[in-house]
Design a protein around this motif. Structure first.
Motif: not given
Length: 118
Positions: A49-50, A71-75, A110-112
């Motif tokens: 996911p973004d 550990g997700l590595g996304v916002a 903002t996150a994406c």
């Protein structure tokens, strides 16, 4: 045409999960909604996911939230009622429950931000 932006919504409460999904889908996001966070947080079609919108109630132990999220590595956008010691993670945004106005939509946008412009 901008790329589809995938948002993973994690909330154990079905009503909240559906409400969050509805709001995000109405804004044009592709939403995958789940009741719990899997270690490997992939969308149903196998994509990363973004960004992830997660309710603090999805954590069995709020003290491990930082470990679970790191550990997700996304916002990550964390919906909180009351969290005495929120996890300190880069890119983590806290939104108070229930989200009012455009708080959630602005946080996801903002996150994406970089995803849709590529």
């Amino acid at each position: 045409m901008p790329a589809a932006i995938n948002v993973l919504v994690v909330a154990p409460d079905e009503v909240m999960r559906r409400s969050l999904s509805f709001v995000l889908e109405a804004e044009g996001y592709v939403v995958d909604a789940r009741s719990r966070l899997d270690r490997l947080a992939l969308t149903r079609d196998g994509r990363i996911p973004d960004c992830v919108v997660i309710d603090q109630d999805a954590f069995a132990d709020p003290g491990t939230a930082g470990q679970d999220l790191s550990g997700l590595g996304v916002a990550v956008i964390l919906l909180v009622e009351q969290m005495h010691r929120p996890p300190l993670l880069p890119g983590l945004r806290l939104i108070e429950k229930p989200p009012l106005g455009r708080d959630l939509l602005d946080a996801v946008a903002t996150a994406c931000q970089s995803v849709g412009s590529t």
